[in-house]
Design a protein around this motif. Structure first.
Motif, PDB file in Angstrom:
ATOM      1  N   GLN A   6       0.821  -1.147  -0.096  1.00 50.99           N
ATOM      2  CA  GLN A   6      -0.079  -0.158   0.168  1.00 50.99           C
ATOM      3  C   GLN A   6       0.806   1.321   0.024  1.00 50.99           C
ATOM      4  OE1 GLN A   6      -2.634  -0.942   3.454  1.00 50.99           O
ATOM      5  NE2 GLN A   6      -4.064  -1.330   2.246  1.00 50.99           N
ATOM      6  N   LYS A   7       1.726   1.295   0.675  1.00 53.47           N
ATOM      7  CA  LYS A   7       2.766   2.247   0.839  1.00 53.47           C
ATOM      8  C   LYS A   7       3.440   2.605  -0.567  1.00 53.47           C
ATOM      9  CE  LYS A   7       4.407   3.719   5.391  1.00 53.47           C
ATOM     10  NZ  LYS A   7       3.282   4.384   5.623  1.00 53.47           N
ATOM     11  N   ALA A  58       2.666   5.972  -3.161  1.00 54.38           N
ATOM     12  CA  ALA A  58       3.948   6.766  -3.414  1.00 54.38           C
ATOM     13  C   ALA A  58       4.297   7.063  -4.752  1.00 54.38           C
ATOM     14  CB  ALA A  58       5.324   6.069  -2.755  1.00 54.38           C
ATOM     15  N   TYR A 107      10.504  10.823  -2.928  1.00 52.03           N
ATOM     16  CA  TYR A 107       9.778   9.843  -2.319  1.00 52.03           C
ATOM     17  C   TYR A 107       9.101   9.104  -3.702  1.00 52.03           C
ATOM     18  CZ  TYR A 107       6.656   7.544   0.920  1.00 52.03           C
ATOM     19  OH  TYR A 107       6.022   6.407   1.690  1.00 52.03           O
ATOM     20  N   LEU A 119       9.308  -0.998   5.765  1.00 46.98           N
ATOM     21  CA  LEU A 119       8.227  -0.393   6.074  1.00 46.98           C
ATOM     22  C   LEU A 119       8.813   0.791   7.046  1.00 46.98           C
ATOM     23  CD1 LEU A 119       4.890  -2.323   7.028  1.00 46.98           C
ATOM     24  CD2 LEU A 119       5.269  -0.269   5.692  1.00 46.98           C
ATOM     25  N   LEU A 163      10.585   3.426   5.017  1.00 44.11           N
ATOM     26  CA  LEU A 163       9.637   4.289   4.427  1.00 44.11           C
ATOM     27  C   LEU A 163       8.634   5.295   5.274  1.00 44.11           C
ATOM     28  CD1 LEU A 163       7.992   2.357   1.320  1.00 44.11           C
ATOM     29  CD2 LEU A 163      10.297   3.501   1.671  1.00 44.11           C
ATOM     30  N   ASN A 164       8.594   4.620   6.518  1.00 47.42           N
ATOM     31  CA  ASN A 164       7.692   5.633   7.599  1.00 47.42           C
ATOM     32  C   ASN A 164       8.766   6.742   7.845  1.00 47.42           C
ATOM     33  OD1 ASN A 164       5.768   3.807   7.971  1.00 47.42           O
ATOM     34  ND2 ASN A 164       6.477   2.828   9.519  1.00 47.42           N
ATOM     35  N   GLU A 215       8.657   9.251   4.253  1.00 46.48           N
ATOM     36  CA  GLU A 215       7.507   9.642   3.849  1.00 46.48           C
ATOM     37  C   GLU A 215       7.061  11.159   4.351  1.00 46.48           C
ATOM     38  OE1 GLU A 215       3.891   7.193   4.774  1.00 46.48           O
ATOM     39  OE2 GLU A 215       4.160   7.370   6.929  1.00 46.48           O
TER      40      GLU A 215
END
Ligand code: PLP
Length: 426
Positions: free
Chosen positions: A97-98, A102, A247, A309, A312-313, A316
């Motif tokens: 989903q991330k 993006a 990103y 994850l 990316l957290n 973002e």
């Protein structure tokens, strides 16, 4: 405790060339590899007790530096719960989903275990979707070591001077058309002649495996136009540029909408990972929904997805990229100034937190011009930098990376070391 020399000698007896990936052997810079003991933040340490400012960052994945607290915590937490299930997990969904959020061109994504697997699978998908067999790529672009793509590839192949590789059947190589980067006329000509046989065109939108070569204005737009006209799929290989140059990767930077995208490196936060994704109409052709087969025992591995994850957290929060950009600019401007000041001709390029420095006075626009670089001078530069505690890629045809962990002091140490190196090279 064993030294780098002892460990490397022993490794050469049981591992081909003593390494598990060729460029690591440091052959092209005339050195033996240092054996790494650990990394912390912007630094890497060897078993001989030396510390280095690390501008390789595991060849790109470590945009947050070594052993970033959030990444370590996420991996540790997951490891305690189990390392692989060979079954679906919620972590995979969260990472997918991330990624889809993006990169607007991706409607669906599948996780794999390396960049090579990602590009190989994307090409199979393109061939399956179009029913065609030929693949267009560019000289000096590296897309991993699958047979189809190991033709006129840059990076390790360029460094070792191997044209493709024995073991790649001629019949397979014959399906690959490799053209000079930044030469739209040659692409047009190839598609006019063979368009109905071409399944896809795969490109590093910002090539980083022949050094860093900027795409000329209009080149990527031209590729989009030509592939659409001939109904071939456009694949952006963003294994390096994805989440690195911004990103949204290179596709966001240049505003291009590829059909398929391949990813790796950063999305695994330092653990083995890859991904390919794109338009749902194509991705739905993959098994089990469709008829094009692709699979993997460890694909979507919980440790890798947890590390990805966690990375990316952090990323973002897009202001992270402004900070990275400033560091990269500071470093590269400093290096260029010092080189030119020492009378050494260089050509430089940078995007976000990656940079390239060629030892040539010639403008670099493709693999031919990249090869005008003085590789012997690079080798001397590399050895001098290592000596003073800077870890650079052991090849002129790679790029450098800056991480959020690098401090001003570390970057200044790189510049001081470069001043010494350049003065000995001129
Ligand atoms: N694509 C690009 C642009 C790469 O730079 C690389 C590796 O550096 C790959 C694909 C292959 O990735 P991996 O080494 O994870 O197989």
């Amino acid at each position: 405790m064993s030294s780098s020399k002892d460990i490397f000698e022993a490794a050469c007896r049981v591992i081909p060339g003593g390494v598990n990936s060729p460029v690591r052997a440091c052959k092209s810079v005339g050195a033996e590899p240092k054996i790494v003991s650990h990394g912390q933040g912007g630094r890497i340490f060897d078993v001989d007790g030396c510390a280095y400012v690390d501008l390789v960052c595991s060849w790109g994945p470590l945009i947050l530096g070594h052993a970033h607290r959030a990444v370590v915590e996420a991996v540790g937490k997951q490891a305690a719960k189990g390392m692989s299930f060979g079954a679906a997990t919620e972590l995979e969904l969260a990472l997918a989903q991330k990624i889809v959020a993006a990169l607007p061109s991706l409607e669906m994504v599948r996780l794999v275990n390396s960049g090579t697997e990602a590009t190989m699978s994307a090409v199979r998908l393109a061939r399956g979707v179009t029913g065609r067999s030929k693949v267009v790529k560019f000289d000096g672009c590296y897309h991993g070591h699958a047979d189809t793509l190991l033709v006129a590839a840059g990076s390790g192949v360029a460094t070792l001077g191997i044209p493709g590789s024995p073991g790649v059947p001629k019949a397979i190589a014959a399906e690959t058309i490799s053209l000079p980067f930044n030469d739209l006329a040659r692409v047009e000509e190839a598609f006019e002649r063979m368009g109905s046989d071409i399944a896809c065109l795969i490109v590093e939108p910002i090539p980083a495996n022949m050094g860093l070569v900027p795409p000329a204005t209009g080149f990527l737009e031209g590729l989009r136009h030509i592939t659409r006209k001939h109904e071939a799929l456009l694949i952006f290989d963003e294994v390096i540029t994805g989440f690195r140059v911004g990103y949204g990767g290179a596709q966001e930077l240049f505003g291009i909408d590829p059909d398929l995208t391949t990813l790796g490196k950063i999305i695994g936060g330092g653990l083995p990972v890859g991904a390919f994704g794109g338009k749902a109409e194509y991705m739905k052709r993959l098994a089990p929904e469709g008829d094009i087969y692709q699979a993997g025992t460890l694909s979507g591995n919980p440790l890798a997805t947890a590390a990805g994850l966690a990375t990316l957290n952090v990323l973002e929060h897009r202001e992270v990229y402004d900070e990275l950009d400033k560091k990269d600019e500071y470093l590269l401007n400093g290096l260029v100034k010092l080189a030119l000041g020492a009378g050494i001709p260089v050509r430089a390029a940078r995007y976000g937190s990656m940079f390239g420095l060629f030892f040539t006075g010639t403008e670099v626009r493709d693999y031919e011009t990249a090869k005008t670089s003085d590789t012997d001078r690079y080798a001397r530069y590399w050895r001098s930098m290592l000596e003073s505690g800077v870890w650079l890629a052991p090849s002129q045809f790679e790029v450098g990376f800056v991480s959020t962990a690098h401090t001003k002091e570390e970057l200044d140490h790189v510049l001081e070391s470069a001043a010494t190196a350049f003065s000995s090279l001129s």
